[in-house]
Design a protein around this motif. Structure first.
Motif, PDB file in Angstrom:
ATOM      1  N   ALA A  61      15.339 115.869 -59.285  1.00  0.00           N
ATOM      2  CA  ALA A  61      15.829 116.306 -60.594  1.00  0.00           C
ATOM      3  C   ALA A  61      14.673 116.454 -61.575  1.00  0.00           C
ATOM      4  N   ALA A  62      13.733 115.503 -61.534  1.00  0.00           N
ATOM      5  CA  ALA A  62      12.556 115.591 -62.405  1.00  0.00           C
ATOM      6  C   ALA A  62      11.685 116.786 -62.034  1.00  0.00           C
ATOM      7  N   GLU A  65      13.358 120.011 -63.070  1.00  0.00           N
ATOM      8  CA  GLU A  65      13.274 120.163 -64.525  1.00  0.00           C
ATOM      9  C   GLU A  65      11.936 120.773 -64.939  1.00  0.00           C
ATOM     10  N   ILE A  66      10.834 120.238 -64.400  1.00  0.00           N
ATOM     11  CA  ILE A  66       9.515 120.757 -64.794  1.00  0.00           C
ATOM     12  C   ILE A  66       9.270 122.131 -64.170  1.00  0.00           C
ATOM     13  N   ASN A  67       9.799 122.370 -62.978  1.00  0.00           N
ATOM     14  CA  ASN A  67       9.603 123.673 -62.335  1.00  0.00           C
ATOM     15  C   ASN A  67      10.287 124.793 -63.117  1.00  0.00           C
ATOM     16  N   ARG A  68      11.423 124.485 -63.740  1.00  0.00           N
ATOM     17  CA  ARG A  68      12.117 125.489 -64.548  1.00  0.00           C
ATOM     18  C   ARG A  68      11.305 125.862 -65.786  1.00  0.00           C
ATOM     19  N   ARG A  69      10.382 124.988 -66.152  1.00  0.00           N
ATOM     20  CA  ARG A  69       9.508 125.259 -67.294  1.00  0.00           C
ATOM     21  C   ARG A  69       8.158 125.843 -66.876  1.00  0.00           C
ATOM     22  N   GLY A  70       8.035 126.192 -65.613  1.00  0.00           N
ATOM     23  CA  GLY A  70       6.789 126.785 -65.143  1.00  0.00           C
ATOM     24  C   GLY A  70       5.907 125.851 -64.349  1.00  0.00           C
ATOM     25  N   GLY A  71       6.386 124.624 -64.067  1.00  0.00           N
ATOM     26  CA  GLY A  71       5.603 123.688 -63.276  1.00  0.00           C
ATOM     27  C   GLY A  71       4.553 122.967 -64.091  1.00  0.00           C
ATOM     28  N   VAL A  72       3.588 122.384 -63.408  1.00  0.00           N
ATOM     29  CA  VAL A  72       2.482 121.665 -64.049  1.00  0.00           C
ATOM     30  C   VAL A  72       1.215 122.492 -63.880  1.00  0.00           C
ATOM     31  N   TYR A 298      17.218 112.299 -68.560  1.00  0.00           N
ATOM     32  CA  TYR A 298      17.624 112.086 -67.161  1.00  0.00           C
ATOM     33  C   TYR A 298      19.002 112.677 -66.891  1.00  0.00           C
ATOM     34  N   ARG A 299      19.950 112.401 -67.743  1.00  0.00           N
ATOM     35  CA  ARG A 299      21.306 112.895 -67.512  1.00  0.00           C
ATOM     36  C   ARG A 299      21.349 114.419 -67.561  1.00  0.00           C
ATOM     37  N   ARG A 300      20.603 115.019 -68.479  1.00  0.00           N
ATOM     38  CA  ARG A 300      20.565 116.487 -68.546  1.00  0.00           C
ATOM     39  C   ARG A 300      19.969 117.058 -67.261  1.00  0.00           C
ATOM     40  N   ALA A 301      18.849 116.481 -66.837  1.00  0.00           N
ATOM     41  CA  ALA A 301      18.188 116.984 -65.632  1.00  0.00           C
ATOM     42  C   ALA A 301      19.075 116.815 -64.406  1.00  0.00           C
ATOM     43  N   LEU A 302      19.757 115.675 -64.318  1.00  0.00           N
ATOM     44  CA  LEU A 302      20.642 115.424 -63.176  1.00  0.00           C
ATOM     45  C   LEU A 302      21.830 116.383 -63.172  1.00  0.00           C
ATOM     46  N   GLY A 318      14.385 107.017 -59.691  1.00  0.00           N
ATOM     47  CA  GLY A 318      13.757 108.153 -59.032  1.00  0.00           C
ATOM     48  C   GLY A 318      13.287 109.200 -60.027  1.00  0.00           C
ATOM     49  N   TYR A 319      14.117 109.477 -61.028  1.00  0.00           N
ATOM     50  CA  TYR A 319      13.733 110.429 -62.072  1.00  0.00           C
ATOM     51  C   TYR A 319      12.483 109.954 -62.809  1.00  0.00           C
ATOM     52  N   LEU A 320      12.446 108.674 -63.152  1.00  0.00           N
ATOM     53  CA  LEU A 320      11.266 108.123 -63.834  1.00  0.00           C
ATOM     54  C   LEU A 320      10.034 108.212 -62.943  1.00  0.00           C
ATOM     55  N   ALA A 321      10.224 108.003 -61.634  1.00  0.00           N
ATOM     56  CA  ALA A 321       9.102 108.149 -60.701  1.00  0.00           C
ATOM     57  C   ALA A 321       8.578 109.574 -60.723  1.00  0.00           C
TER      58      ALA A 321
END
Length: 393
Positions: A61-62, A65-72, A298-302, A318-321
Motif C-alpha cells: 500500500a505504501a 501510494e508513492i508510485n502513483r506520485r511518480g515513485g522515488v 495509512y487508511r487512505r493508502a489501504l 507494514g505501511y510504516l515499514a
C-alpha cells in the motif's frame, strides 16, 4: 538427532550463501533507471499466514501510494515475496533466492524471530539491508548488525509495560507466562521474567507449546494448577486464541494480555465473543485514531490499494515499514546505494512519518520505543486504553 540434522541443513545453506553471494558493491542489484526492487520472506501459509499477508499488504500500500506520485526520484518501488511458512530453513532458502536470483536491493518486512535469526546472517554476508522485521527480538537490536534497521519497540519493552500495568494498575501479584517454544517465545518469556524480577517477583507458572501448532492443552493444565491472576501470552493468533477459549471454557478466567506479534485482527476474529476483555500491547499507533496523521494516510493508502481490506495493526506496521524505506530512498538522492540507504537512517536526524517519529543513531538501530495498550471489547473491536484499571470489556 532431528535438531542436529536441522542445524546441519542450516549450516549447509548458509555456506551456499557465502559461496554464491554477489561479489562487491560496484553495481547495486535491484536498482534500475525505472525501479527499485525489495524482497520479503514471510509466512503466507500455515497458522501465522495472516501476519505475512497483512505485512505485505501494508508495504505494498505504501509502495503503491508513492508510485502513483511518480515513485522515488522517478523510480517505481516493487516487492517480490516468498512464503517461508514461519519456518527457519525456508527463510534461509528464500533469502538466498531473493539475494542471488531475484537480486533485490533490500529485504523488508520479514515476519518472526526464528526466521529472522536464520536469515540475517545470510543477508549480512551479502551486505543486504534488512529493514523493519516484524519482531521485537533483542538480538536484532545489537548495534553490530550494520544491515538491520528496526522500526518497532522491542519485546522487552512490551513485556515491561505488561508487568508494570498488571502490578501497578491492578495490583496483581500472581502472574503466569505461556509462550511458544522457540527463539520468539523465549525472547518474550525472558522479557517478562526480567520485568518480574525487577519487582522482586517470579512467574507462578510457565507453560509452552510447539511453533506452528495449537498444542496448548498441556500448558493450559500447567497454568491452571497455579491459579494465576494474570497470564502473559507470547505466541501467534491461532494458539493464543485456542488457549484463551479453552481456558474460559473450563472456568479459568484470569486477565489475559498478549504481545503485538499475535496479529490483532486475526486474534479477535478467532476468539469471537471469548475475546472480550483480552489486552494486547501494540507497537504502532491505533490505526483509526487520527492523533497521528500517518494513521489517516495509512487508511487512505489501504483503501486505494486494497478496498476490501480492514485496517489493522499489522498492515499498519507494514505501511510504516514501506514509508520508512521510502524516506531513506528520498534521502539518498538519485544515486541509490545500499550504504547510503543505511547511513541515511543511521544519522541522528529524526525520521518523521506524518507525525510518527523514528530516531536512529550510530549505535541505535531501533526507531521507535513506543508501546500502546489496547483491549478487545464485547463487540469484538479493539479500543485504545490508558490504564488497565479503567478498562471496561
Amino acid at each position: 538427532m532431528r535438531s542436529r540434522f536441522r542445524l546441519g541443513v542450516s549450516l549447509l545453506i548458509v555456506c551456499a550463501a557465502l559461496s554464491s553471494s554477489p561479489e562487491g558493491n560496484e553495481v547495486e542489484n535491484g536498482v534500475t533507471d525505472e525501479r527499485i526492487l525489495f524482497g520479503q520472506s514471510a509466512a503466507f501459509s500455515g497458522p501465522a499466514a495472516q501476519l505475512g499477508t497483512d505485512m505485505k499488504r501494508g508495504i505494498e500500500a505504501a509502495f503503491h501510494e508513492i508510485n502513483r506520485r511518480g515513485g522515488v526520484h522517478g523510480r517505481r518501488l516493487e516487492l517480490v515475496f516468498r512464503d517461508d511458512a514461519y519456518e527457519p530453513e525456508a527463510a534461509i532458502a528464500n533469502t538466498l533466492y531473493l539475494i542471488n536470483e531475484a537480486r533485490v536491493f533490500a529485504l523488508i518486512g520479514a515476519v518472526g524471530t526464528p526466521t529472522s535469526r536464520s536469515a540475517t546472517p545470510v543477508a549480512a554476508e551479502a551486505d543486504i539491508p534488512y529493514i523493519a522485521p516484524f519482531t521485537g527480538a533483542a538480538f536484532l537490536r545489537d548495534p553490530n548488525w550494520k544491515i538491520v534497521i528496526n522500526l518497532r519497540a522491542s519485546y522487552n519493552q512490551e513485556t515491561e509495560e505488561m508487568v508494570a500495568r498488571l502490578t501497578g494498575d491492578l495490583g496483581i501479584k500472581r502472574i503466569a507466562v505461556m509462550y511458544q517454544d522457540d527463539s520468539f517465545g523465549r525472547a518474550g518469556y525472558h522479557g517478562a521474567r526480567r520485568a518480574l524480577e525487577r519487582r522482586g517477583m517470579e512467574a507462578v507458572a510457565v507453560g509452552l507449546y510447539p511453533r506452528n501448532t495449537t498444542a496448548v492443552k498441556t500448558a493450559l493444565l500447567d497454568l491452571r494448577m497455579a491459579d494465576p491472576e494474570a497470564v502473559i501470552l507470547v505466541g501467534a493468533y491461532e494458539p493464543v486464541a485456542t488457549f484463551i477459549a479453552w481456558a474460559r471454557h473450563i472456568g479459568m478466567d484470569p486477565v489475559f494480555i498478549t504481545i503485538s506479534f499475535v496479529g490483532s485482527n486475526a486474534l479477535a476474529k478467532q476468539l469471537g465473543p471469548a475475546g472480550a476483555g483480552v489486552y494486547v500491547t501494540q507497537v504502532v499507533p491505533f490505526p483509526t485514531d487520527d492523533y497521528f496523521p500517518v494513521a489517516s494516510a495509512y487508511r487512505r493508502a489501504l483503501s486505494v490499494f486494497a478496498p476490501d481490506a480492514v485496517p489493522g495493526f499489522v498492515s499498519f506496521e507494514g505501511y510504516l515499514a514501506g514509508r520508512l524505506a521510502i524516506a531513506a530512498l528520498q534521502r539518498c538522492g538519485a544515486e541509490v546505494k545500499r550504504a547510503s540507504f543505511l547511513n541515511s537512517l543511521r544519522s541522528t536526524r529524526v525520521v518523521d512519518i506524518d507525525g510518527f517519529e523514528l530516531q536512529y543513531g550510530s549505535k541505535d538501530n531501533q526507531g521507535s520505543d513506543a508501546v500502546f495498550l489496547t483491549m478487545i471489547g464485547r463487540d469484538g473491536r479493539y479500543y485504545p486504553i490508558d490504564t488497565l484499571e479503567e478498562a471496561e470489556p
